[in-house]
Design a protein around this motif. Structure first.
Motif, PDB file in Angstrom:
ATOM      1  N   SER A 142       0.827  -1.015  -0.067  1.00 56.67           N
ATOM      2  CA  SER A 142      -0.022  -0.020   0.157  1.00 56.67           C
ATOM      3  C   SER A 142       0.871   1.260   0.051  1.00 56.67           C
ATOM      4  CB  SER A 142      -0.919   0.001   1.061  1.00 56.67           C
ATOM      5  OG  SER A 142      -1.769   0.956   1.020  1.00 56.67           O
ATOM      6  N   VAL A 143       2.007   1.264   0.896  1.00 56.40           N
ATOM      7  CA  VAL A 143       2.805   2.398   0.837  1.00 56.40           C
ATOM      8  C   VAL A 143       3.478   2.610  -0.590  1.00 56.40           C
ATOM      9  CG1 VAL A 143       5.013   3.142   1.532  1.00 56.40           C
ATOM     10  CG2 VAL A 143       3.466   2.434   3.364  1.00 56.40           C
ATOM     11  N   ALA A 144       3.813   1.576  -1.242  1.00 59.13           N
ATOM     12  CA  ALA A 144       4.490   1.795  -2.513  1.00 59.13           C
ATOM     13  C   ALA A 144       3.319   2.088  -3.564  1.00 59.13           C
ATOM     14  CB  ALA A 144       4.869   0.366  -3.099  1.00 59.13           C
ATOM     15  N   TRP A 145       2.395   1.946  -3.679  1.00 56.98           N
ATOM     16  CA  TRP A 145       1.194   2.386  -4.564  1.00 56.98           C
ATOM     17  C   TRP A 145       0.660   3.697  -4.104  1.00 56.98           C
ATOM     18  CZ3 TRP A 145      -0.877   2.322  -8.986  1.00 56.98           C
ATOM     19  CH2 TRP A 145      -1.901   3.078  -9.504  1.00 56.98           C
ATOM     20  N   ASP A 146       0.558   4.157  -2.874  1.00 53.82           N
ATOM     21  CA  ASP A 146       0.139   5.356  -2.463  1.00 53.82           C
ATOM     22  C   ASP A 146       1.259   6.101  -2.761  1.00 53.82           C
ATOM     23  OD1 ASP A 146      -2.229   4.475  -1.755  1.00 53.82           O
ATOM     24  OD2 ASP A 146      -1.674   4.732   0.555  1.00 53.82           O
ATOM     25  N   CYS A 147       2.783   6.068  -2.857  1.00 51.18           N
ATOM     26  CA  CYS A 147       3.501   6.824  -2.935  1.00 51.18           C
ATOM     27  C   CYS A 147       3.744   7.234  -4.557  1.00 51.18           C
ATOM     28  CB  CYS A 147       4.859   6.070  -2.959  1.00 51.18           C
ATOM     29  SG  CYS A 147       5.542   6.447  -1.005  1.00 51.18           S
ATOM     30  N   VAL A 148       3.239   6.240  -5.353  1.00 50.51           N
ATOM     31  CA  VAL A 148       3.168   6.608  -6.767  1.00 50.51           C
ATOM     32  C   VAL A 148       1.988   7.440  -6.935  1.00 50.51           C
ATOM     33  CG1 VAL A 148       2.214   5.480  -9.091  1.00 50.51           C
ATOM     34  CG2 VAL A 148       3.899   4.258  -7.798  1.00 50.51           C
ATOM     35  N   LEU A 149       0.863   7.412  -6.350  1.00 54.16           N
ATOM     36  CA  LEU A 149      -0.260   8.247  -6.508  1.00 54.16           C
ATOM     37  C   LEU A 149       0.047   9.692  -5.858  1.00 54.16           C
ATOM     38  CD1 LEU A 149      -3.372   6.119  -5.033  1.00 54.16           C
ATOM     39  CD2 LEU A 149      -2.976   6.829  -7.415  1.00 54.16           C
ATOM     40  N   SER A 150       0.884   9.675  -4.845  1.00 56.65           N
ATOM     41  CA  SER A 150       1.220  10.835  -4.208  1.00 56.65           C
ATOM     42  C   SER A 150       2.176  11.937  -5.115  1.00 56.65           C
ATOM     43  CB  SER A 150       2.132  11.003  -2.815  1.00 56.65           C
ATOM     44  OG  SER A 150       2.297  11.986  -2.431  1.00 56.65           O
ATOM     45  N   LEU A 151       3.019  10.924  -5.755  1.00 58.48           N
ATOM     46  CA  LEU A 151       4.100  11.707  -6.649  1.00 58.48           C
ATOM     47  C   LEU A 151       3.547  12.201  -7.931  1.00 58.48           C
ATOM     48  CD1 LEU A 151       7.099   9.253  -6.819  1.00 58.48           C
ATOM     49  CD2 LEU A 151       7.260  11.603  -5.981  1.00 58.48           C
ATOM     50  N   ALA A 152       2.417  11.330  -8.518  1.00 59.79           N
ATOM     51  CA  ALA A 152       1.336  11.859  -9.699  1.00 59.79           C
ATOM     52  C   ALA A 152       0.804  13.050  -9.271  1.00 59.79           C
ATOM     53  CB  ALA A 152       0.672  10.824 -10.221  1.00 59.79           C
ATOM     54  N   ALA A 153       0.045  13.186  -8.211  1.00 60.63           N
ATOM     55  CA  ALA A 153      -0.801  14.232  -7.836  1.00 60.63           C
ATOM     56  C   ALA A 153       0.090  15.364  -7.413  1.00 60.63           C
ATOM     57  CB  ALA A 153      -1.513  13.573  -6.547  1.00 60.63           C
ATOM     58  N   HIS A 154       1.450  15.147  -6.924  1.00 59.80           N
ATOM     59  CA  HIS A 154       2.332  16.177  -6.751  1.00 59.80           C
ATOM     60  C   HIS A 154       2.617  16.785  -8.285  1.00 59.80           C
ATOM     61  CE1 HIS A 154       5.227  18.798  -4.680  1.00 59.80           C
ATOM     62  NE2 HIS A 154       5.949  18.449  -5.506  1.00 59.80           N
ATOM     63  N   ALA A 155       2.907  16.055  -8.878  1.00 61.25           N
ATOM     64  CA  ALA A 155       3.559  16.717 -10.173  1.00 61.25           C
ATOM     65  C   ALA A 155       2.436  17.360 -10.937  1.00 61.25           C
ATOM     66  CB  ALA A 155       3.762  15.380 -11.073  1.00 61.25           C
ATOM     67  N   MET A 156       1.116  16.990 -10.746  1.00 66.23           N
ATOM     68  CA  MET A 156       0.212  17.797 -11.247  1.00 66.23           C
ATOM     69  C   MET A 156      -0.313  18.813 -10.402  1.00 66.23           C
ATOM     70  SD  MET A 156      -2.239  14.805 -13.014  1.00 66.23           S
ATOM     71  CE  MET A 156      -2.749  14.251 -11.472  1.00 66.23           C
ATOM     72  N   SER A 157       0.023  19.066  -9.154  1.00 63.05           N
ATOM     73  CA  SER A 157      -0.486  20.078  -8.155  1.00 63.05           C
ATOM     74  C   SER A 157      -0.299  21.547  -8.584  1.00 63.05           C
ATOM     75  CB  SER A 157       0.131  19.889  -6.676  1.00 63.05           C
ATOM     76  OG  SER A 157       1.546  20.031  -6.826  1.00 63.05           O
ATOM     77  N   ALA A 158       0.753  21.984  -9.457  1.00 57.76           N
ATOM     78  CA  ALA A 158       1.228  23.235  -9.759  1.00 57.76           C
ATOM     79  C   ALA A 158       0.032  23.856 -10.368  1.00 57.76           C
ATOM     80  CB  ALA A 158       2.603  23.440 -10.306  1.00 57.76           C
ATOM     81  N   ARG A 159      -0.357  22.851 -11.650  1.00 63.29           N
ATOM     82  CA  ARG A 159      -1.287  23.194 -12.461  1.00 63.29           C
ATOM     83  C   ARG A 159      -2.659  23.313 -11.715  1.00 63.29           C
ATOM     84  NH1 ARG A 159      -0.124  18.929 -16.646  1.00 63.29           N
ATOM     85  NH2 ARG A 159       2.024  18.964 -16.413  1.00 63.29           N
ATOM     86  N   ILE A 160      -2.999  22.436 -10.955  1.00 60.87           N
ATOM     87  CA  ILE A 160      -4.049  22.499 -10.021  1.00 60.87           C
ATOM     88  C   ILE A 160      -4.462  23.588  -8.918  1.00 60.87           C
ATOM     89  CG2 ILE A 160      -5.671  21.156  -8.687  1.00 60.87           C
ATOM     90  CD1 ILE A 160      -4.487  18.540  -9.860  1.00 60.87           C
ATOM     91  N   THR A 161      -3.537  23.964  -8.496  1.00 62.50           N
ATOM     92  CA  THR A 161      -3.421  24.973  -7.533  1.00 62.50           C
ATOM     93  C   THR A 161      -2.981  26.196  -8.170  1.00 62.50           C
ATOM     94  OG1 THR A 161      -1.182  24.672  -6.703  1.00 62.50           O
ATOM     95  CG2 THR A 161      -2.927  23.377  -5.495  1.00 62.50           C
ATOM     96  N   ALA A 162      -2.520  26.300  -9.136  1.00 67.72           N
ATOM     97  CA  ALA A 162      -2.299  27.866 -10.068  1.00 67.72           C
ATOM     98  C   ALA A 162      -3.494  28.462 -10.428  1.00 67.72           C
ATOM     99  CB  ALA A 162      -1.359  27.647 -11.069  1.00 67.72           C
ATOM    100  N   ASN A 163      -4.624  27.439 -10.821  1.00 67.63           N
ATOM    101  CA  ASN A 163      -5.751  27.870 -11.485  1.00 67.63           C
ATOM    102  C   ASN A 163      -6.862  28.059 -10.101  1.00 67.63           C
ATOM    103  OD1 ASN A 163      -8.440  28.082 -12.339  1.00 67.63           O
ATOM    104  ND2 ASN A 163      -7.669  27.041 -14.312  1.00 67.63           N
ATOM    105  N   GLU A 164      -7.295  29.198  -9.804  1.00 64.66           N
ATOM    106  CA  GLU A 164      -7.988  29.449  -8.762  1.00 64.66           C
ATOM    107  C   GLU A 164      -9.805  28.766  -8.728  1.00 64.66           C
ATOM    108  OE1 GLU A 164      -9.036  33.384  -6.935  1.00 64.66           O
ATOM    109  OE2 GLU A 164      -6.868  33.931  -7.423  1.00 64.66           O
ATOM    110  N   ARG A 165     -10.008  28.778 -10.150  1.00 66.01           N
ATOM    111  CA  ARG A 165     -11.379  28.196 -10.237  1.00 66.01           C
ATOM    112  C   ARG A 165     -11.255  26.356 -10.104  1.00 66.01           C
ATOM    113  NH1 ARG A 165     -16.133  29.843 -11.519  1.00 66.01           N
ATOM    114  NH2 ARG A 165     -16.875  28.571 -13.060  1.00 66.01           N
ATOM    115  N   LEU A 166      -9.925  25.932 -10.456  1.00 62.39           N
ATOM    116  CA  LEU A 166      -9.861  24.602 -10.560  1.00 62.39           C
ATOM    117  C   LEU A 166      -9.596  24.200  -8.995  1.00 62.39           C
ATOM    118  CD1 LEU A 166      -9.397  21.966 -12.136  1.00 62.39           C
ATOM    119  CD2 LEU A 166      -7.161  22.533 -12.624  1.00 62.39           C
ATOM    120  N   ALA A 167      -8.803  25.026  -8.367  1.00 63.25           N
ATOM    121  CA  ALA A 167      -8.629  24.764  -7.057  1.00 63.25           C
ATOM    122  C   ALA A 167     -10.092  24.794  -6.262  1.00 63.25           C
ATOM    123  CB  ALA A 167      -7.683  25.880  -6.307  1.00 63.25           C
TER     124      ALA A 167
END
Length: 191
Positions: A142-167
């Motif tokens: 579970s830690v291995a899979w969740d780390c993959v999810l966390s890395l992917a989410a973090h990689a997309m986070s700049a785009r997601i949080t930069a757009n106020e409406r999307l955030a």
């Protein structure tokens, strides 16, 4: 391995924390959730999962506290209005709240009661150690899979949080998801 891949409140928490707080917050959530997994394995080894499964009162109490906590997380996410998580990244609060999410999920306890015992051999000695080993293996996957999810989410986070409406929409969706998972948990039947 399929069990680890199934979406649920834990993965939603890891994704939300990774997007708003970075990989370290996602990792803290992952480690907290899987501390809960190991605690459930130990509880199953001591027979506490059987008590939860046999006692309607105990099951209902754990279920309602867990559901309430998920609803609280959802309301807090909803009220944040798209603002990043104000908690500092190094603060252990993300870990501790994830431990609570993991421990207060009676479905995990029932899973350990229904699934793990078939892999434990009472004649093989040290039943608690066998439960712990199985719980650690499950937590490791579970830690291995969740780390993959966390890395992917973090990689997309700049785009997601930069757009106020999307955030704003992300926090509404995340909050709604947690509230929905809490309500679903509240109406979970004991089997």
């Amino acid at each position: 391995m399929t069990i680890v891949l199934l979406p649920g409140p834990g993965q939603a928490l890891v994704l939300a924390r990774s997007i708003t707080g970075g990989f370290r917050r996602g990792l803290a959530a992952t480690l907290g959730l899987n501390t809960g997994t190991v605690l459930h394995a130990v509880a199953a080894g001591f027979g506490l999962s059987a008590v939860l499964a046999a006692s309607t009162t105990a099951f209902t109490m754990v279920k309602l506290v867990g559901a309430g906590y998920l609803v609280l997380l959802g309301v807090l996410a909803w009220r944040s209005g798209g603002r990043p998580d104000p908690a500092p990244r190094g603060r252990p609060g993300g870990y501790l709240s994830a431990v609570l999410v993991g421990v207060l999920n009676p479905k995990v306890a029932l899973f350990f009661l229904a699934f793990l015992p078939q892999f434990v051999d009472p004649g093989g000695g040290a039943v608690l150690a066998q439960f712990l080993a199985l719980g650690l293996m499950l937590a490791g996957l579970s830690v291995a899979w969740d780390c993959v999810l966390s890395l992917a989410a973090h990689a997309m986070s700049a785009r997601i949080t930069a757009n106020e409406r999307l955030a704003w929409w992300r926090t509404r969706i995340t909050g709604g998801l947690f509230v929905g998972l809490g309500v679903r948990l509240a109406f979970t039947e004991q089997h």
